[in-house]
Design a protein around this motif. Structure first.
Motif, PDB file in Angstrom:
ATOM      1  N   UNK B  33       0.845  -1.363   0.022  1.00 12.71           N
ATOM      2  CA  UNK B  33      -0.047  -0.011   0.055  1.00 12.71           C
ATOM      3  C   UNK B  33       0.915   1.127   0.072  1.00 12.71           C
ATOM      4  N   UNK B  34       1.941   1.334   0.554  1.00 13.29           N
ATOM      5  CA  UNK B  34       2.886   2.319   1.043  1.00 13.29           C
ATOM      6  C   UNK B  34       3.485   2.612  -0.464  1.00 13.29           C
ATOM      7  N   UNK B  37       0.934   4.148  -2.769  1.00 18.25           N
ATOM      8  CA  UNK B  37       0.512   5.394  -2.432  1.00 18.25           C
ATOM      9  C   UNK B  37       1.511   6.475  -2.759  1.00 18.25           C
ATOM     10  N   UNK B  38       2.951   6.286  -2.821  1.00 14.19           N
ATOM     11  CA  UNK B  38       4.144   6.914  -3.108  1.00 14.19           C
ATOM     12  C   UNK B  38       4.136   6.997  -4.940  1.00 14.19           C
ATOM     13  N   UNK B  40       1.566   6.904  -6.827  1.00 14.48           N
ATOM     14  CA  UNK B  40       0.317   7.834  -7.244  1.00 14.48           C
ATOM     15  C   UNK B  40       0.857   9.098  -6.939  1.00 14.48           C
ATOM     16  N   UNK B  41       1.384   9.513  -5.896  1.00 16.09           N
ATOM     17  CA  UNK B  41       1.951  10.967  -5.859  1.00 16.09           C
ATOM     18  C   UNK B  41       2.948  11.457  -6.681  1.00 16.09           C
ATOM     19  N   UNK B  42       3.927  10.448  -7.118  1.00 14.86           N
ATOM     20  CA  UNK B  42       5.164  10.592  -7.974  1.00 14.86           C
ATOM     21  C   UNK B  42       4.612  10.949  -9.438  1.00 14.86           C
TER      22      UNK B  42
END
Lengths: 515, 65
Positions: B33-34, B37-38, B40-42
Motif C-alpha cells: 500500500x505504501x 501510495x508513493x 500515485x503521488x510521484x
C-alpha cells in the motif's frame, strides 16, 4: 516577564438613569475584532458604543500570528507600528518529520512592503493597544462590565438588554455588530445554526517563559521524537514567552492534561530542560463552522461569531480583521446615507467567500495533521516519507497554509495583460512612494491610481505617483499605463489600460452598489 | 474524458506491468500500500495536469462501490 493584567475602568452607564437616544452602532465584544471594528468605524466618522462583559484583555496568548494584511489594517487603525515594534517578526517556517527538516517556506521573499509577512504578538497586547486607541477616541464609548442578555430587532433598529454591576438597561442602535467570539451569545440568543465540522483531536497549548536564543521562525514537527503524539508547534513571542502546541489525541482528558504536573514534564521534553515557568495552559479541539449568513438585517456578525476555523493557519484573528476591513466603509456609507443597505449584502457575499476559503484551507491542514485510520493515514505518512527523497513532496507536507487575504470574485472591468497580483478583488499590493508607502497614501477612501497617464473623475481622489520599478512590477507588467479604482478597504475594484471617465464613473457607482 | 488519455499510450506496457509486480514482490500488504501510495503521488506530480488527474480519479473510482 509575565503580562500585567490591568483592569479597565467601569463607569455606570447613562442608560441606567435615563433612556439613551438611538446609537448609530452598538458593538458587542471588546476583543481584538470588536475594538478594531470601533476604530475602523471611527476612521469613517461613525460613532459606536462597545459593550463587553469583562474588564480585562484576553488571558493567555491565544491569537498570536498577525499577518501582513492584518498589520496593514492595524496600521490604518493607528496601532500597526506598535504591533510591529513589540512583536517578533518572522517569515520563515520550518517543518520537521521526526528530527529531520522536510520543508521550509519564506512567506515574504520580496521586499518593498511596509509590513512584514508575520508578527507574533500575544492577543492581550493587540487588545491593549486597540483599547488604548479606542479610549482616546471621541467617537467610541467603551463600556466594560456591560453584558448583553437579550437582543431584538425591528425594520429600523436593533435593541439589546444590558446587565451591569449596578443593574440592567436597554440600548438601541441602528445596527448591532456581534463581535462576541466563537461562542457568540448573540448568535445563541437569535437561535442561529452554526454548522460545520468538529475534528476528533485535542491539542494542548501552553505559554512558557524562558531565556533562550531561538531564531524567529515557526517550527512544526510531525511525529516529534520528544513528544509521544502526532505533532508539535513552537513559536517565539515577545517577553521571552514561547508558545507550544502539542497534539494529544482524542482519548486524552482535557482536565487532566491541563494540570501543571502533567504539562511540565511534556514541555521539559520539548525544550530539553526544566528552566522555564508555565504562564498559561489550555486544551482545545479543532472546529470549522460558519453561519449561513453574516448579515441578519440589523444584526451583523463579524469575526469568530460568524466563523471559526482550526488554528494552524492563523486564519481566525486575521480572518476577523479582514471582516472588519470589509464591513467598515460599507456600514459607514449606509449610515451616512451615501449607499443603500444593498451594499451590506456585498459584505455577506465577500466574507462568506473569504471564510469558506479559510475553512477549506484549515480543514485540509487539519486532515493532514490528524488523519483518520486507513487511506488518510496511508497517504499522509507516504507524503512525509516521500518528502525525504523527492523535492516536490516537501511542499505537500501541510502543517497549515498561512493566512493570505481573500481575493473577492468581483465582476469588474479588468485588463488581461496587467499583473495578476493586482487583479480586481485583490488587496492592492503595497509599494514605496518616496518617503511614504502606497497603502498609507490610499488610506480609507476611494482612490484612482493613475500610472503613466492623467485622469480626473468625480467620486475618487486621484493618485498619480512617478512609476517606480516596484510599481511597474506590481501594477503595470509590460504595459505603459494603467488606471486602477481602489476601494476604501484597499481592494482593487476595477482596472483598465486606457479608459474614458464614464467607464470609471460607472465602476465607482458599482462599487457603492448604486444603480 | 477531455484531458486524460484512455487509449493505448505506453510502449512496452507488458514490461511495465512486470516491473510493477516485481517491485511488490515479497512486500507485506502494508508495504505494498505504501509503495502504491508513493507511486500515485510521484506520477501525479509528473503528469502535472490537474484536469487529467481529476478524470483519472473519476475513472478509477467508477464502479468501486
Amino acid at each position: 516577564m509575565p503580562y500585567d493584567y490591568k483592569p479597565f475602568p467601569y463607569h455606570p452607564p447613562r442608560g441606567l438613569t435615563e433612556p439613551e437616544a438611538t446609537h448609530p452602532v452598538i458593538i458587542v465584544g471588546a476583543g481584538p475584532i470588536g475594538l478594531a471594528m470601533a476604530l475602523e468605524l471611527a476612521n469613517h466618522g461613525v460613532r459606536s458604543v462597545v459593550l463587553d462583559d469583562n474588564n480585562v484583555v484576553s488571558v493567555g496568548s491565544r491569537a498570536i500570528c498577525w499577518s501582513k494584511r492584518s498589520l496593514e489594517i492595524l496600521d490604518r487603525l493607528g496601532v500597526g507600528d506598535k504591533a510591529v515594534e513589540k512583536g517578533v517578526t518572522w517569515k520563515v517556517g520550518r517543518t520537521f518529520h521526526r528530527d529531520k527538516e522536510v520543508f521550509n517556506f519564506d512567506l515574504l521573499p520580496e521586499d518593498g512592503h511596509k509590513m512584514p509577512a508575520f508578527v507574533n504578538l500575544q492577543q492581550y497586547y493587540v487588545e491593549q493597544f486597540l483599547a488604548e486607541a479606542a479610549l482616546q477616541s471621541d467617537l467610541i464609548d467603551l463600556r466594560f462590565k456591560n453584558k448583553v442578555t437579550a437582543i431584538s430587532q425591528t425594520d429600523e433598529m436593533a435593541s439589546v438588554r444590558v446587565e451591569t454591576p449596578d443593574g440592567s438597561y436597554d440600548l438601541t442602535g441602528q445596527y448591532v455588530i456581534a463581535c462576541d467570539g466563537a461562542k457568540s451569545p448573540i448568535r445563541g440568543m437569535m437561535g442561529l445554526d452554526f454548522d460545520g465540522e468538529l475534528f476528533e483531536e485535542r491539542f494542548l497549548i501552553a505559554d512558557i517563559e524562558m531565556q533562550a536564543d531561538m531564531p524567529s521562525e515557526r517550527r512544526f514537527w510531525f511525529e516529534p521524537t520528544f513528544h509521544n503524539g502526532q505533532s508539535a508547534l513552537l513559536h517565539k513571542q515577545p517577553d521571552n514567552i514561547y508558545r507550544i502546541d502539542l497534539q494529544l489525541g482524542w482519548d486524552s482528558d482535557p482536565e487532566v492534561e491541563k494540570q501543571p504536573k502533567v504539562v511540565i514534564p511534556r514541555i521539559e521534553k520539548v525544550v530539553g530542560h526544566s528552566d522555564f515557568t508555565l504562564d498559561w495552559v489550555s486544551v482545545y479541539t479543532f472546529q470549522c463552522r460558519r453561519l449561513d449568513r453574516f448579515v441578519h438585517d440589523r444584526v451583523i456578525f463579524v469575526g469568530d461569531s460568524a466563523h471559526v476555523v482550526s488554528p494552524f493557519g492563523a486564519r481566525g484573528g486575521n480572518g476577523g480583521l479582514q471582516d472588519v476591513d470589509n464591513i467598515g466603509w460599507k456600514l459607514a456609507a449606509v449610515l451616512q446615507g451615501r449607499a443603500s443597505p444593498a451594499l451590506l449584502e456585498t459584505y455577506n457575499a465577500e466574507r462568506v467567500h473569504g471564510s469558506d476559503e479559510n475553512i477549506l484551507n484549515s480543514a485540509r491542514a487539519t486532515k493532514f495533521m490528524t488523519p483518520s485510520d486507513g487511506a488518510e493515514r496511508l497517504f499522509r505518512d507516504q507524503v512525509l516519507a516521500l518528502a525525504a527523497k523527492a523535492p516536490f513532496a516537501r511542499a505537500w507536507v501541510n502543517s497549515g497554509r498561512l493566512s493570505v487575504p481573500a481575493v473577492y470574485p468581483l465582476d469588474a472591468p479588468d485588463h488581461h495583460a496587467l499583473p495578476k497580483a493586482s487583479r480586481p478583488g485583490a488587496v492592492a499590493p503595497d509599494a514605496r512612494l518616496g518617503n511614504d508607502w502606497l497603502l498609507h497614501q490610499l488610506g480609507g477612501r476611494p482612490v484612482i491610481l493613475a500610472l503613466g497617464c492623467d485622469i480626473a473623475v468625480d467620486g475618487a481622489d486621484v493618485l498619480s505617483p512617478p512609476v517606480s520599478e516596484i510599481l511597474k512590477q506590481r501594477y503595470l507588467g509590460l504595459l505603459e499605463s494603467a488606471i486602477y479604482l481602489i476601494r476604501p478597504d484597499q481592494v482593487i475594484a476595477a482596472r483598465w489600460n486606457h479608459t474614458e471617465p464614464e467607464a470609471i464613473s460607472n465602476a465607482i457607482k458599482a462599487m457603492w452598489c448604486a444603480a | 474524458m477531455k484531458n486524460l488519455i484512455t487509449t493505448p499510450n505506453l510502449p512496452d506496457h507488458d514490461g511495465f506491468y512486470a516491473e510493477l509486480l516485481a517491485k511488490h514482490k515479497d512486500l507485506s500488504e502494508a508495504q505494498s500500500h505504501a509503495l502504491n501510495a508513493q507511486l500515485v503521488l510521484i506520477l501525479a506530480n509528473h503528469i502535472g495536469d490537474r484536469a487529467a488527474l481529476s478524470e483519472a480519479l473519476e475513472l478509477a473510482a467508477k464502479d468501486q462501490r
